[in-house]
Design a protein around this motif. Sequence first.
Motif, PDB file in Angstrom:
ATOM      1  N   SER A 146       0.834  -1.206   0.000  1.00 44.79           N
ATOM      2  CA  SER A 146       0.000   0.000   0.000  1.00 44.79           C
ATOM      3  C   SER A 146       0.866   1.252   0.000  1.00 44.79           C
ATOM      4  CB  SER A 146      -0.914   0.008   1.223  1.00 44.79           C
ATOM      5  OG  SER A 146      -0.155   0.075   2.411  1.00 44.79           O
ATOM      6  N   GLY A 147       0.316   2.338  -0.483  1.00 42.64           N
ATOM      7  CA  GLY A 147       1.048   3.608  -0.465  1.00 42.64           C
ATOM      8  C   GLY A 147       2.201   3.610  -1.440  1.00 42.64           C
ATOM      9  N   GLU A 148       3.313   4.187  -0.999  1.00 43.58           N
ATOM     10  CA  GLU A 148       4.476   4.310  -1.868  1.00 43.58           C
ATOM     11  C   GLU A 148       5.740   4.401  -1.034  1.00 43.58           C
ATOM     12  OE1 GLU A 148       3.401   7.885  -3.910  1.00 43.58           O
ATOM     13  OE2 GLU A 148       4.221   9.183  -2.351  1.00 43.58           O
ATOM     14  N   GLY A 149       6.854   4.215  -1.670  1.00 43.01           N
ATOM     15  CA  GLY A 149       8.152   4.455  -1.060  1.00 43.01           C
ATOM     16  C   GLY A 149       8.791   5.656  -1.719  1.00 43.01           C
ATOM     17  N   ILE A 150       9.852   6.167  -1.109  1.00 44.92           N
ATOM     18  CA  ILE A 150      10.556   7.324  -1.659  1.00 44.92           C
ATOM     19  C   ILE A 150      12.051   7.020  -1.664  1.00 44.92           C
ATOM     20  CG2 ILE A 150      11.026   9.796  -1.449  1.00 44.92           C
ATOM     21  CD1 ILE A 150       8.433  10.025   0.172  1.00 44.92           C
ATOM     22  N   ILE A 151      12.699   7.304  -2.781  1.00 41.81           N
ATOM     23  CA  ILE A 151      14.150   7.196  -2.900  1.00 41.81           C
ATOM     24  C   ILE A 151      14.724   8.605  -2.899  1.00 41.81           C
ATOM     25  CG2 ILE A 151      16.093   6.339  -4.272  1.00 41.81           C
ATOM     26  CD1 ILE A 151      14.066   4.512  -5.726  1.00 41.81           C
ATOM     27  N   ILE A 152      15.713   8.847  -2.057  1.00 43.49           N
ATOM     28  CA  ILE A 152      16.401  10.137  -1.985  1.00 43.49           C
ATOM     29  C   ILE A 152      17.877   9.866  -2.245  1.00 43.49           C
ATOM     30  CG2 ILE A 152      16.924  12.177  -0.576  1.00 43.49           C
ATOM     31  CD1 ILE A 152      14.249   9.826   0.643  1.00 43.49           C
ATOM     32  N   ALA A 153      18.473  10.507  -3.236  1.00 47.04           N
ATOM     33  CA  ALA A 153      19.857  10.218  -3.604  1.00 47.04           C
ATOM     34  C   ALA A 153      20.667  11.496  -3.747  1.00 47.04           C
ATOM     35  CB  ALA A 153      19.905   9.427  -4.906  1.00 47.04           C
ATOM     36  N   GLN A 154      21.992  11.344  -3.591  1.00 47.17           N
ATOM     37  CA  GLN A 154      22.904  12.478  -3.710  1.00 47.17           C
ATOM     38  C   GLN A 154      22.908  13.063  -5.111  1.00 47.17           C
ATOM     39  OE1 GLN A 154      26.775  11.054  -2.768  1.00 47.17           O
ATOM     40  NE2 GLN A 154      26.484  11.098  -0.557  1.00 47.17           N
ATOM     41  N   ASN A 155      22.802  12.203  -6.121  1.00 46.95           N
ATOM     42  CA  ASN A 155      22.898  12.683  -7.499  1.00 46.95           C
ATOM     43  C   ASN A 155      22.069  11.798  -8.423  1.00 46.95           C
ATOM     44  OD1 ASN A 155      24.508  10.394  -8.282  1.00 46.95           O
ATOM     45  ND2 ASN A 155      26.279  11.400  -7.350  1.00 46.95           N
ATOM     46  N   LEU A 156      21.910  12.221  -9.656  1.00 43.96           N
ATOM     47  CA  LEU A 156      21.062  11.503 -10.599  1.00 43.96           C
ATOM     48  C   LEU A 156      21.615  10.141 -10.973  1.00 43.96           C
ATOM     49  CD1 LEU A 156      19.992  14.441 -12.948  1.00 43.96           C
ATOM     50  CD2 LEU A 156      18.477  13.069 -11.502  1.00 43.96           C
ATOM     51  N   SER A 157      22.919  10.001 -10.972  1.00 52.33           N
ATOM     52  CA  SER A 157      23.528   8.716 -11.307  1.00 52.33           C
ATOM     53  C   SER A 157      23.124   7.644 -10.297  1.00 52.33           C
ATOM     54  CB  SER A 157      25.056   8.846 -11.343  1.00 52.33           C
ATOM     55  OG  SER A 157      25.665   7.587 -11.545  1.00 52.33           O
ATOM     56  N   ILE A 158      23.251   7.950  -9.013  1.00 53.27           N
ATOM     57  CA  ILE A 158      22.865   7.001  -7.973  1.00 53.27           C
ATOM     58  C   ILE A 158      21.370   6.736  -8.013  1.00 53.27           C
ATOM     59  CG2 ILE A 158      22.744   6.633  -5.473  1.00 53.27           C
ATOM     60  CD1 ILE A 158      25.352   8.301  -5.266  1.00 53.27           C
ATOM     61  N   LEU A 159      20.574   7.804  -8.173  1.00 50.62           N
ATOM     62  CA  LEU A 159      19.118   7.645  -8.227  1.00 50.62           C
ATOM     63  C   LEU A 159      18.719   6.717  -9.372  1.00 50.62           C
ATOM     64  CD1 LEU A 159      16.379   8.619  -7.033  1.00 50.62           C
ATOM     65  CD2 LEU A 159      16.359  10.349  -8.841  1.00 50.62           C
ATOM     66  N   SER A 160      19.343   6.879 -10.519  1.00 50.27           N
ATOM     67  CA  SER A 160      19.025   6.049 -11.677  1.00 50.27           C
ATOM     68  C   SER A 160      19.401   4.591 -11.430  1.00 50.27           C
ATOM     69  CB  SER A 160      19.757   6.570 -12.914  1.00 50.27           C
ATOM     70  OG  SER A 160      19.516   5.732 -14.027  1.00 50.27           O
ATOM     71  N   GLU A 161      20.584   4.351 -10.874  1.00 48.31           N
ATOM     72  CA  GLU A 161      21.018   2.982 -10.594  1.00 48.31           C
ATOM     73  C   GLU A 161      20.064   2.289  -9.630  1.00 48.31           C
ATOM     74  OE1 GLU A 161      25.368   1.991 -10.212  1.00 48.31           O
ATOM     75  OE2 GLU A 161      25.475   4.163  -9.914  1.00 48.31           O
ATOM     76  N   VAL A 162      19.707   2.985  -8.551  1.00 46.10           N
ATOM     77  CA  VAL A 162      18.827   2.393  -7.545  1.00 46.10           C
ATOM     78  C   VAL A 162      17.437   2.143  -8.133  1.00 46.10           C
ATOM     79  CG1 VAL A 162      17.696   2.774  -5.326  1.00 46.10           C
ATOM     80  CG2 VAL A 162      20.100   3.363  -5.621  1.00 46.10           C
ATOM     81  N   SER A 163      16.919   3.109  -8.859  1.00 47.67           N
ATOM     82  CA  SER A 163      15.574   2.982  -9.441  1.00 47.67           C
ATOM     83  C   SER A 163      15.487   1.789 -10.377  1.00 47.67           C
ATOM     84  CB  SER A 163      15.207   4.267 -10.200  1.00 47.67           C
ATOM     85  OG  SER A 163      15.179   5.374  -9.341  1.00 47.67           O
ATOM     86  N   ILE A 164      16.512   1.587 -11.203  1.00 46.85           N
ATOM     87  CA  ILE A 164      16.517   0.465 -12.140  1.00 46.85           C
ATOM     88  C   ILE A 164      16.549  -0.863 -11.389  1.00 46.85           C
ATOM     89  CG2 ILE A 164      17.901  -0.699 -13.904  1.00 46.85           C
ATOM     90  CD1 ILE A 164      18.693   2.154 -14.894  1.00 46.85           C
ATOM     91  N   LEU A 165      17.385  -0.941 -10.360  1.00 45.61           N
ATOM     92  CA  LEU A 165      17.462  -2.172  -9.565  1.00 45.61           C
ATOM     93  C   LEU A 165      16.141  -2.517  -8.895  1.00 45.61           C
ATOM     94  CD1 LEU A 165      20.929  -1.832  -7.791  1.00 45.61           C
ATOM     95  CD2 LEU A 165      20.240  -3.704  -9.298  1.00 45.61           C
ATOM     96  N   LEU A 166      15.464  -1.505  -8.372  1.00 44.35           N
ATOM     97  CA  LEU A 166      14.244  -1.740  -7.611  1.00 44.35           C
ATOM     98  C   LEU A 166      13.026  -1.940  -8.511  1.00 44.35           C
ATOM     99  CD1 LEU A 166      14.601   0.682  -4.565  1.00 44.35           C
ATOM    100  CD2 LEU A 166      15.515  -1.616  -4.902  1.00 44.35           C
ATOM    101  N   GLU A 167      13.113  -1.494  -9.748  1.00 45.45           N
ATOM    102  CA  GLU A 167      11.980  -1.587 -10.652  1.00 45.45           C
ATOM    103  C   GLU A 167      11.609  -3.043 -10.956  1.00 45.45           C
ATOM    104  OE1 GLU A 167       8.854  -0.213 -12.925  1.00 45.45           O
ATOM    105  OE2 GLU A 167      10.141   0.852 -11.506  1.00 45.45           O
ATOM    106  N   ASP A 168      12.592  -3.937 -10.934  1.00 50.25           N
ATOM    107  CA  ASP A 168      12.348  -5.325 -11.318  1.00 50.25           C
ATOM    108  C   ASP A 168      11.876  -6.202 -10.158  1.00 50.25           C
ATOM    109  OD1 ASP A 168      13.102  -4.814 -13.918  1.00 50.25           O
ATOM    110  OD2 ASP A 168      15.220  -5.269 -13.552  1.00 50.25           O
ATOM    111  N   ILE A 169      11.754  -5.631  -8.957  1.00 55.31           N
ATOM    112  CA  ILE A 169      11.339  -6.438  -7.807  1.00 55.31           C
ATOM    113  C   ILE A 169       9.837  -6.731  -7.884  1.00 55.31           C
ATOM    114  CG2 ILE A 169      11.045  -6.461  -5.308  1.00 55.31           C
ATOM    115  CD1 ILE A 169      13.582  -4.801  -5.094  1.00 55.31           C
ATOM    116  N   LYS A 170       9.482  -7.978  -7.685  1.00 54.24           N
ATOM    117  CA  LYS A 170       8.064  -8.379  -7.727  1.00 54.24           C
ATOM    118  C   LYS A 170       7.588  -8.748  -6.318  1.00 54.24           C
ATOM    119  CE  LYS A 170       8.085  -7.979 -12.186  1.00 54.24           C
ATOM    120  NZ  LYS A 170       7.420  -6.829 -12.823  1.00 54.24           N
TER     121      LYS A 170
END
Length: 273
Positions: free
Chosen positions: A249-273
């Motif tokens: 339910s709801g949502e999570g939030i990712i907070i990162a120092q820079n766009l490179s880290i944010l992109s890496e984390v987002s891609i990794l987490l996108e595939d979780i089922k």
Amino acid sequence: MNESSVIHDKELIDIVKKIITSSADELLTESFTIKEKGKQDIVTNLDFEMERRIKKELLYYFPEDGFIGEEENHDLGNLKTKNKMRTWILDPIDGTLNFTQGHPFFGVQIALMIGTEPYFSMIYLPKINELYYAISGKGAYINDQSIHVVKETKGQQLKDVIVTFGDFSKSNPSSRSYQLKAIEALVEKAMRVRIQGASSVDFAFTSVGKNGCHIIFSKNIWELAPGLMLAKESGCVTCKISGEKHGFSGEGIIIAQNLSILSEVSILLEDIK
């Protein structure tokens, strides 16, 4: 920025700094009693005393303002979209369990909202003598020194940094299974993965560049509003994790120092089922 705005902001910072630091420095050295707040959760008498004292002093200086606190003042009615009322949001001891165990990672965090928009926030970490604050559109500061986290961490990648997760959320418990899978996905990619047990510390350390990324699943405004504002004003970048898409339910939030880290984390987490 005009002169009156600067004067107003300085007065606001000075008043809140005095209230928060004096309350913490005086009350959080006292003995305390503990009682259960729910399953695997506790509260102390000092949580209540801190909230009452800070509320009383804030409303002395700002008598027309509203107030929302974690322990006794839960009414969110002042935060309706069309309401431009000023409302203070307080977590009097963030990381209560850490505090009771003699762990230095706890803090006091507060935000001033105008309607639903944050204007000012402050986080005080008394055991490590760090005071953070941010003003909307005017930047973030640690101990009165400006923070520019993106400039300082621009070249860092996920493999170079510590990633922290919020403690397993009591307000969003359906996210736990996803969080465990997210931790597993990041353990092999980040330098380290940690749970520090206090959102005030998590947001502050990411905002100043000590940690590279923070992921949180809480729905509680007193855990989110102060730190999110600090992070954004310091130059951190954020994105949301869709709970509906990933089975909670709801949502999570990712907070990162820079766009490179944010992109890496987002891609990794996108595939979780």
